[in-house]
Design a protein around this motif. Structure first.
Motif, short mmCIF file in Angstrom:
data_model
loop_
_atom_site.label_atom_id
_atom_site.label_comp_id
_atom_site.label_asym_id
_atom_site.label_seq_id
_atom_site.Cartn_x
_atom_site.Cartn_y
_atom_site.Cartn_z
N ASP A 25 61.27 -17.59 -15.61
CA ASP A 25 60.00 -17.13 -16.17
C ASP A 25 60.12 -16.46 -17.53
O ASP A 25 59.13 -16.04 -18.12
CB ASP A 25 59.26 -16.22 -15.19
CG ASP A 25 59.97 -14.89 -14.96
OD1 ASP A 25 61.01 -14.63 -15.59
OD2 ASP A 25 59.47 -14.10 -14.13
N GLY A 26 61.34 -16.33 -18.05
CA GLY A 26 61.53 -15.76 -19.38
C GLY A 26 61.58 -14.25 -19.45
O GLY A 26 61.82 -13.71 -20.53
N VAL A 27 61.36 -13.55 -18.33
CA VAL A 27 61.43 -12.09 -18.35
C VAL A 27 62.22 -11.51 -17.17
O VAL A 27 62.72 -10.40 -17.26
CB VAL A 27 60.04 -11.41 -18.39
CG1 VAL A 27 59.35 -11.65 -19.72
CG2 VAL A 27 59.17 -11.86 -17.25
N HIS A 28 62.34 -12.25 -16.08
CA HIS A 28 63.10 -11.81 -14.90
C HIS A 28 64.33 -12.70 -14.77
O HIS A 28 64.19 -13.93 -14.70
CB HIS A 28 62.25 -11.92 -13.63
CG HIS A 28 61.04 -11.07 -13.67
ND1 HIS A 28 59.82 -11.53 -14.12
CD2 HIS A 28 60.86 -9.77 -13.34
CE1 HIS A 28 58.94 -10.56 -14.05
NE2 HIS A 28 59.54 -9.47 -13.59
N PHE A 29 65.49 -12.07 -14.72
CA PHE A 29 66.74 -12.82 -14.69
C PHE A 29 67.68 -12.26 -13.63
O PHE A 29 67.55 -11.10 -13.23
CB PHE A 29 67.44 -12.74 -16.05
CG PHE A 29 66.62 -13.32 -17.17
CD1 PHE A 29 66.69 -14.67 -17.47
CD2 PHE A 29 65.77 -12.52 -17.91
CE1 PHE A 29 65.92 -15.21 -18.49
CE2 PHE A 29 65.00 -13.05 -18.93
CZ PHE A 29 65.07 -14.39 -19.22
N LEU A 57 67.06 -5.04 -25.78
CA LEU A 57 66.39 -6.14 -25.07
C LEU A 57 66.03 -5.74 -23.64
O LEU A 57 65.04 -6.21 -23.09
CB LEU A 57 67.28 -7.38 -25.04
CG LEU A 57 67.57 -8.02 -26.40
CD1 LEU A 57 68.59 -9.14 -26.24
CD2 LEU A 57 66.28 -8.56 -27.00
N MET A 58 66.85 -4.84 -23.06
CA MET A 58 66.56 -4.38 -21.69
C MET A 58 65.29 -3.54 -21.71
O MET A 58 65.14 -2.63 -22.52
CB MET A 58 67.72 -3.54 -21.13
CG MET A 58 68.94 -4.34 -20.76
SD MET A 58 68.62 -5.66 -19.57
CE MET A 58 67.86 -4.78 -18.23
N GLY A 59 64.38 -3.89 -20.83
CA GLY A 59 63.11 -3.18 -20.77
C GLY A 59 62.11 -3.69 -21.78
O GLY A 59 60.95 -3.29 -21.77
N HIS A 63 62.64 -8.01 -18.93
CA HIS A 63 61.93 -7.05 -18.08
C HIS A 63 62.81 -6.61 -16.91
O HIS A 63 62.81 -5.44 -16.53
CB HIS A 63 60.63 -7.66 -17.57
CG HIS A 63 59.87 -6.76 -16.67
ND1 HIS A 63 59.24 -5.62 -17.12
CD2 HIS A 63 59.66 -6.79 -15.33
CE1 HIS A 63 58.66 -5.01 -16.11
NE2 HIS A 63 58.89 -5.69 -15.00
N ALA A 64 63.55 -7.56 -16.32
CA ALA A 64 64.38 -7.23 -15.16
C ALA A 64 65.63 -8.11 -15.17
O ALA A 64 65.55 -9.30 -15.48
CB ALA A 64 63.61 -7.45 -13.87
N LEU A 65 66.75 -7.51 -14.82
CA LEU A 65 68.02 -8.23 -14.74
C LEU A 65 68.75 -7.76 -13.49
O LEU A 65 69.23 -6.62 -13.43
CB LEU A 65 68.88 -7.97 -15.98
CG LEU A 65 70.25 -8.61 -16.01
CD1 LEU A 65 70.14 -10.14 -16.01
CD2 LEU A 65 71.04 -8.15 -17.24
N ALA A 66 68.81 -8.62 -12.49
CA ALA A 66 69.57 -8.32 -11.27
C ALA A 66 71.02 -8.74 -11.53
O ALA A 66 71.27 -9.84 -12.00
CB ALA A 66 69.00 -9.10 -10.09
N LEU A 67 71.94 -7.83 -11.24
CA LEU A 67 73.34 -8.08 -11.56
C LEU A 67 74.23 -8.14 -10.33
O LEU A 67 74.07 -7.36 -9.40
CB LEU A 67 73.88 -6.96 -12.46
CG LEU A 67 73.38 -6.92 -13.89
CD1 LEU A 67 73.86 -5.65 -14.57
CD2 LEU A 67 73.82 -8.15 -14.65
#
Length: 80
Positions: A25-29, A57-59, A63-67
């Motif tokens: 979606d371009g914002v949630h990764f 870029l974070m926030g 928007h969200a990055l699950a690691l």
């Protein structure tokens, strides 16, 4: 923002790292990052290392990055 760009930024910021980033979606990764720099570090410290490679870029654009963060040995122990 796209997954390939995020992966490249992480790999540039953590030399020798491998980053597999997904997100449609371009914002949630979500990303799995394998790096020797993670050795001896707790998960929070590992995540901070990754976030530092992405800076502002974070926030923002991300928007969200699950690691999932692993050392090369941890990754090898998981198998293919």
């Amino acid at each position: 923002m796209d997954a390939a760009t995020i992966g490249a930024l992480i790999e540039q910021g953590l030399p020798g790292a491998r980053a597999n980033v997904r997100g449609d979606d371009g914002v949630h990764f979500e990303a799995e990052v394998v790096a020797s720099q993670f050795a001896g570090k707790l998960p929070l410290a590992r995540h901070r290392l990754v976030y530092a490679t992405l800076g502002d870029l974070m926030g923002g654009a991300i928007h969200a990055l699950a690691l999932k963060t692993l050392t090369p040995d941890e990754s090898a122990a998981r198998g293919p």
